[in-house]
Write a protein that holds these residues in place. Structure first.
Motif, PDB file in Angstrom:
ATOM      1  N   UNK A   1      29.188  41.743  44.279  1.00 11.66           N
ATOM      2  CA  UNK A   1      27.947  41.190  44.764  1.00 11.66           C
ATOM      3  C   UNK A   1      28.404  40.236  46.397  1.00 11.66           C
ATOM      4  N   UNK A   2      27.343  39.883  46.929  1.00 14.03           N
ATOM      5  CA  UNK A   2      27.704  38.979  47.984  1.00 14.03           C
ATOM      6  C   UNK A   2      27.657  37.503  47.513  1.00 14.03           C
ATOM      7  N   UNK A   3      27.074  37.229  46.713  1.00  8.16           N
ATOM      8  CA  UNK A   3      26.861  35.917  46.275  1.00  8.16           C
ATOM      9  C   UNK A   3      26.444  35.686  44.584  1.00  8.16           C
ATOM     10  N   UNK A   4      27.262  35.239  43.927  1.00 10.55           N
ATOM     11  CA  UNK A   4      26.992  34.783  42.561  1.00 10.55           C
ATOM     12  C   UNK A   4      26.242  33.352  42.440  1.00 10.55           C
ATOM     13  N   UNK A   5      25.054  33.445  41.778  1.00  8.01           N
ATOM     14  CA  UNK A   5      24.250  32.338  41.616  1.00  8.01           C
ATOM     15  C   UNK A   5      24.645  31.983  40.178  1.00  8.01           C
ATOM     16  N   UNK A   6      25.251  30.700  39.786  1.00  7.29           N
ATOM     17  CA  UNK A   6      25.583  30.402  38.496  1.00  7.29           C
ATOM     18  C   UNK A   6      24.373  29.354  37.971  1.00  7.29           C
ATOM     19  N   UNK A   7      23.813  29.640  36.888  1.00 11.45           N
ATOM     20  CA  UNK A   7      22.918  28.764  36.212  1.00 11.45           C
ATOM     21  C   UNK A   7      22.937  28.370  35.132  1.00 11.45           C
ATOM     22  N   UNK A   8      24.353  28.886  34.609  1.00  9.68           N
ATOM     23  CA  UNK A   8      24.593  28.881  32.930  1.00  9.68           C
ATOM     24  C   UNK A   8      24.563  27.198  32.522  1.00  9.68           C
ATOM     25  N   UNK A   9      23.905  27.082  31.362  1.00  7.18           N
ATOM     26  CA  UNK A   9      24.322  25.680  30.691  1.00  7.18           C
ATOM     27  C   UNK A   9      25.653  25.494  30.681  1.00  7.18           C
ATOM     28  N   UNK A  10      26.014  24.478  30.998  1.00  4.39           N
ATOM     29  CA  UNK A  10      27.683  23.934  31.045  1.00  4.39           C
ATOM     30  C   UNK A  10      28.249  24.022  29.711  1.00  4.39           C
ATOM     31  N   UNK A  11      27.532  23.974  28.640  1.00  8.24           N
ATOM     32  CA  UNK A  11      28.243  24.213  27.402  1.00  8.24           C
ATOM     33  C   UNK A  11      28.778  25.531  27.039  1.00  8.24           C
ATOM     34  N   UNK A  12      28.095  26.348  27.921  1.00  7.61           N
ATOM     35  CA  UNK A  12      28.862  27.809  27.898  1.00  7.61           C
ATOM     36  C   UNK A  12      29.993  27.939  28.808  1.00  7.61           C
ATOM     37  N   UNK A  13      30.279  27.120  29.229  1.00 10.80           N
ATOM     38  CA  UNK A  13      31.441  27.249  30.508  1.00 10.80           C
ATOM     39  C   UNK A  13      32.688  27.920  29.972  1.00 10.80           C
ATOM     40  N   UNK A  14      33.088  27.822  28.617  1.00  7.93           N
ATOM     41  CA  UNK A  14      34.183  28.816  28.201  1.00  7.93           C
ATOM     42  C   UNK A  14      34.117  30.208  28.411  1.00  7.93           C
ATOM     43  N   UNK A  15      33.084  30.712  28.753  1.00 10.07           N
ATOM     44  CA  UNK A  15      32.516  32.347  28.938  1.00 10.07           C
ATOM     45  C   UNK A  15      32.429  32.611  30.141  1.00 10.07           C
ATOM     46  N   UNK A  16      32.423  31.400  31.285  1.00 13.19           N
ATOM     47  CA  UNK A  16      31.907  31.864  32.396  1.00 13.19           C
ATOM     48  C   UNK A  16      32.852  32.489  33.391  1.00 13.19           C
ATOM     49  N   UNK A  17      34.221  32.201  33.469  1.00 11.21           N
ATOM     50  CA  UNK A  17      34.823  32.987  34.210  1.00 11.21           C
ATOM     51  C   UNK A  17      35.022  34.669  33.874  1.00 11.21           C
ATOM     52  N   UNK A  18      35.029  34.924  32.680  1.00 12.09           N
ATOM     53  CA  UNK A  18      34.720  36.253  32.366  1.00 12.09           C
ATOM     54  C   UNK A  18      33.381  36.802  32.504  1.00 12.09           C
ATOM     55  N   UNK A  19      32.334  36.224  32.783  1.00 14.38           N
ATOM     56  CA  UNK A  19      31.099  36.718  33.378  1.00 14.38           C
ATOM     57  C   UNK A  19      30.975  36.817  34.597  1.00 14.38           C
ATOM     58  N   UNK A  20      31.691  35.974  35.549  1.00 20.81           N
ATOM     59  CA  UNK A  20      31.720  36.289  37.078  1.00 20.81           C
ATOM     60  C   UNK A  20      32.671  37.062  37.449  1.00 20.81           C
ATOM     61  N   UNK A  21      33.904  37.366  36.689  1.00 21.62           N
ATOM     62  CA  UNK A  21      35.076  37.971  37.532  1.00 21.62           C
ATOM     63  C   UNK A  21      34.645  39.405  37.991  1.00 21.62           C
ATOM     64  N   UNK A  22      33.965  40.273  37.183  1.00 22.92           N
ATOM     65  CA  UNK A  22      33.238  41.598  37.667  1.00 22.92           C
ATOM     66  C   UNK A  22      32.519  41.568  38.689  1.00 22.92           C
ATOM     67  N   UNK A  23      32.116  40.496  39.133  1.00 27.53           N
ATOM     68  CA  UNK A  23      31.126  40.383  40.340  1.00 27.53           C
ATOM     69  C   UNK A  23      31.836  40.303  41.584  1.00 27.53           C
ATOM     70  N   UNK A  24      33.105  40.078  41.594  1.00 26.53           N
ATOM     71  CA  UNK A  24      33.594  39.626  42.828  1.00 26.53           C
ATOM     72  C   UNK A  24      34.085  40.856  43.629  1.00 26.53           C
TER      73      UNK A  24
END
Lengths: 307, 307
Positions: A68-91
């Motif tokens: 995508x052009x832009x990833x908008x992250x609104x995840x609760x921070x206690x879920x940050x351990x999975x954030x990187x894996x969620x974002x990677x395919x979007x880049x």
């Protein structure tokens, strides 16, 4: 602009809906509301008037969305351990990542994984809650201050802010994101935690002389720590605290998100809002003893002694 | 010895029962358990063995008791506004008054009303709860350290201590009542309040690194304030705190009285255990910031915003 929303809670759904209504190409990574949103679309019940988006592009896996052009992250921070894996395919090569999460440390996490030049952060002043599945409630406010993680004011940040404004989201691009983050903490640290700990709303806290004094004392601690973080311009403590108290005095029994999270027995965002700021304060010799005590008491409440 | 018990709760009923069993002439001022105690007597369910006193002299009005040799005060301190009126009819020319209440300020209240020479105070280490009407539960401990309010070690204090010992209540007469009161506060101030505020018991507080550190920090604040109160001998902070933590570590999920009071939505003894110690600490320049924060949070919880 192709935009993916990661963390489609009250914040992600609201901003995503506003952007989609304005014609942007939105893709939502969903969990709880997947079925309802795919079937019936999204209803936004807003103080500015309700609206309905009949068709939502929702996904269970970010690999289905692709770059995508832009990833908008609104995840609760206690879920940050999975954030990187969620974002990677979007880049793709030029994808920007804007995190609107609370507290400190989110930009750093993303920058370490994907490079600092991709990362922007934003501070959102938004009162919103999730409603029934397929609904989001917008109770008030909504403005965003966003900026580059690793640069001053850039054309990219300005263009993004303009795009948000065009979608009905008041948005300002700033040169000093770090200052915005600390300013937000001056409010979040006392009110989120004290409301969560005591079960009292902001109006009740301010109506009681003892807790009002405590709020002011904690705000003073946070400003002192903020002003040692190398901000481009320091925060004028008494004036800024006075403004915050006046503004909060006008909120009618507002319950901060952390209070609602505790009441609904969800985890709290303690790392981003307390532990990381305490660490950065201690690193520059600006202890925050009342904040540290609040953090300890909140963290104690996260323990499951029955388990 | 003719003894009146004012405040016949878990503490007053237990000590009164022990003294009556030993042959003293006990008279209990009663409210909640009046009917049950008059009809069936008092059952003490004790870790040292249960016993039953078939006949209890119980009254609803202290004027029916008349003058006694000793008034034993076990009233919760939040009821102190009525204490003087409850005690007055019990006084003859040589009546002594022994308050076993929590915290600071109780001896002063009685001394102002009836003269300092009448007043003794005692610090009770007792785990007891009220059971069904007509029952008191003795869970452990029970020893008392008592002393004169306005003198050192007197024959009267020693005789009283011997009388308690003879009744099976371990009791020591001390020269420095004020020191005993502050020593007790070193435990009560952190554990009573933190357990009441968080709903966690003492074992849970000590099992969590953050709250354990907070307990130690608050204990250190209280010792520092105590050591500026003109005690005959100062408290050795690290050693004393170490002892208290070891002792508390052996308590198996003990719930302090204030925690039970909060759970049962009864008022808390905040004036005697927090406000008065904070006042005396501030008067000698020994601020207790963590204690002050705990007091503010507990006091906030006493507000009835629904009312």
């Amino acid at each position: 602009m192709k935009i993916a929303v990661v963390g489609s809670g009250a914040l992600g759904l609201y901003y995503g809906a506003m952007l989609q209504r304005a014609g942007e190409d939105l893709h939502f990574l969903l969990r709880r509301d997947y079925e309802a949103l795919r079937r019936d679309g999204l209803i936004v019940r807003s103080v500015h008037g309700d609206f309905h988006l009949p068709q939502i592009r929702g996904y269970r896996d970010s690999r289905e969305i692709g770059p995508v052009d832009l990833v908008l992250v609104g995840l609760k921070t206690f879920a940050n351990p999975v954030l990187v894996d969620l974002v990677r395919p979007l880049l793709g090569p030029r994808t920007a990542i804007l995190t609107l999460q609370n507290g400190l440390g989110n930009e750093e996490l993303l920058a370490t994984a994907f490079g600092a030049e991709r990362i922007l952060g934003g501070v959102a002043f938004l009162c919103s809650n999730r409603g029934e599945p397929g609904e989001v409630l917008h109770l008030g406010e909504g403005r965003i201050r966003l900026g580059e993680f690793a640069a001053g004011l850039t054309p990219r940040a300005k263009e993004l802010a303009e795009r948000f404004c065009a979608a009905g989201i008041p948005c300002e691009a700033v040169a000093d994101l770090l200052r915005c983050r600390w300013e937000k903490l001056v409010w979040n640290i006392p009110f989120n935690g004290l409301c969560a700990l005591t079960g009292r709303d902001v109006t009740e806290l301010l109506a009681h002389a003892g807790s009002r004094a405590l709020v002011e004392k904690m705000m003073t601690e946070v400003v002192a720590a903020a002003n040692r973080q190398g901000l481009r311009e320091t925060i004028d403590g008494p004036a800024f605290i006075g403004q915050l108290l006046t503004m909060t005095g006008q909120m009618d029994h507002y319950r901060p998100s952390m209070m609602i999270d505790r009441q609904q027995q969800r985890p709290l965002e303690l790392a981003a809002i307390y532990a990381e700021p305490l660490k950065r304060a201690a690193a520059v010799g600006a202890e925050m003893p009342q904040v540290a005590m609040l953090h300890a008491l909140l963290d104690l409440g996260e323990e499951d002694f029955a388990g």
